[in-house]
Design a protein around this motif. Structure first.
Motif, PDB file in Angstrom:
ATOM      1  N   ASN A  73      35.365 -14.701 -23.589  1.00 19.56           N
ATOM      2  CA  ASN A  73      34.317 -14.405 -24.111  1.00 19.56           C
ATOM      3  C   ASN A  73      33.167 -15.382 -23.919  1.00 19.56           C
ATOM      4  O   ASN A  73      31.971 -15.598 -23.486  1.00 19.56           O
ATOM      5  CB  ASN A  73      34.997 -13.801 -25.525  1.00 19.56           C
ATOM      6  CG  ASN A  73      34.868 -12.900 -25.254  1.00 19.56           C
ATOM      7  OD1 ASN A  73      34.874 -12.476 -24.969  1.00 19.56           O
ATOM      8  ND2 ASN A  73      36.140 -12.403 -26.850  1.00 19.56           N
ATOM      9  N   SER A  74      33.623 -16.959 -23.959  1.00 19.73           N
ATOM     10  CA  SER A  74      32.035 -18.041 -23.718  1.00 19.73           C
ATOM     11  C   SER A  74      32.507 -17.476 -22.839  1.00 19.73           C
ATOM     12  O   SER A  74      31.337 -18.582 -22.304  1.00 19.73           O
ATOM     13  CB  SER A  74      33.257 -19.740 -24.391  1.00 19.73           C
ATOM     14  OG  SER A  74      34.077 -19.903 -23.008  1.00 19.73           O
ATOM     15  N   GLN A  76      32.141 -15.158 -20.525  1.00 23.67           N
ATOM     16  CA  GLN A  76      31.213 -13.752 -19.689  1.00 23.67           C
ATOM     17  C   GLN A  76      29.849 -14.496 -20.933  1.00 23.67           C
ATOM     18  O   GLN A  76      28.690 -13.947 -20.285  1.00 23.67           O
ATOM     19  CB  GLN A  76      32.100 -13.043 -21.143  1.00 23.67           C
ATOM     20  CG  GLN A  76      32.831 -12.708 -20.310  1.00 23.67           C
ATOM     21  CD  GLN A  76      33.868 -11.172 -20.971  1.00 23.67           C
ATOM     22  OE1 GLN A  76      33.681 -10.835 -22.037  1.00 23.67           O
ATOM     23  NE2 GLN A  76      34.483 -10.120 -19.784  1.00 23.67           N
ATOM     24  N   LYS A  77      29.700 -14.974 -22.181  1.00 29.79           N
ATOM     25  CA  LYS A  77      28.819 -14.996 -22.490  1.00 29.79           C
ATOM     26  C   LYS A  77      27.706 -16.368 -21.986  1.00 29.79           C
ATOM     27  O   LYS A  77      26.403 -15.957 -21.692  1.00 29.79           O
ATOM     28  CB  LYS A  77      28.386 -15.971 -24.054  1.00 29.79           C
ATOM     29  CG  LYS A  77      29.128 -14.448 -25.339  1.00 29.79           C
ATOM     30  CD  LYS A  77      29.257 -14.922 -26.785  1.00 29.79           C
ATOM     31  CE  LYS A  77      29.965 -14.307 -27.037  1.00 29.79           C
ATOM     32  NZ  LYS A  77      30.136 -14.445 -28.953  1.00 29.79           N
TER      33      LYS A  77
END
Length: 145
Positions: A73-74, A76-77
């Motif tokens: 997720n990090s 992707q952000k």
């Protein structure tokens, strides 16, 4: 590491007279597979996970899966923030070995399935590949089982 959630679907066939279940037949994959009980009995790992859930916690060995999801997720952000639609996170954002105590007290790096520990503490040496440390950063996690 351990088995992630898998999905299975079964059709239940009932006896028209008694209403009792005769069999369950899978709706996914081989549709000719029918069983009396659709789910196998719990194994050691499933029992440990269930115990952790009962007390409102996560089984220690599943923690690494949560860390991996957070790192993905990090990435992707980060990629969205820099506007890079053609880039992707590294293929392995989390590498790990379990640290197992030997007979003489020394720690040895090993690969083994979750739930095989014989003491109530788990430890892992991990390498996390984050946007801040794309080559990887070593982190040791210690958890109470």
């Amino acid at each position: 590491t351990g088995g992630w959630l898998t999905r299975e679907a079964y059709r239940e066939y009932l006896d028209p007279v008694t209403g009792q279940t005769l069999q369950y037949c899978t709706l996914m994959g081989d549709t000719n597979t029918c069983v009396l009980d659709p789910y196998p009995t719990s194994n050691v790992l499933q029992k440990k996970r269930a115990t952790a859930r009962k007390v409102g916690s996560t089984y220690a060995a599943d923690f690494l899966g949560l860390v991996e999801v957070a790192v993905i997720n990090s990435w992707q952000k980060y990629l969205e923030a820099i506007g890079s639609s053609s880039s992707s996170p590294p293929s392995s954002v989390l590498l790990f070995d379990e640290l197992v105590q030997g007979k003489n007290g020394e720690l040895t790096r090993m690969k083994r399935f979750p739930g095989q520990n014989r003491i109530g503490m788990l430890a892992w040496h991990t390498t996390l590949k984050t946007p801040q440390y794309p080559a990887g950063r070593d982190v040791v996690f210690i958890a109470n089982d």
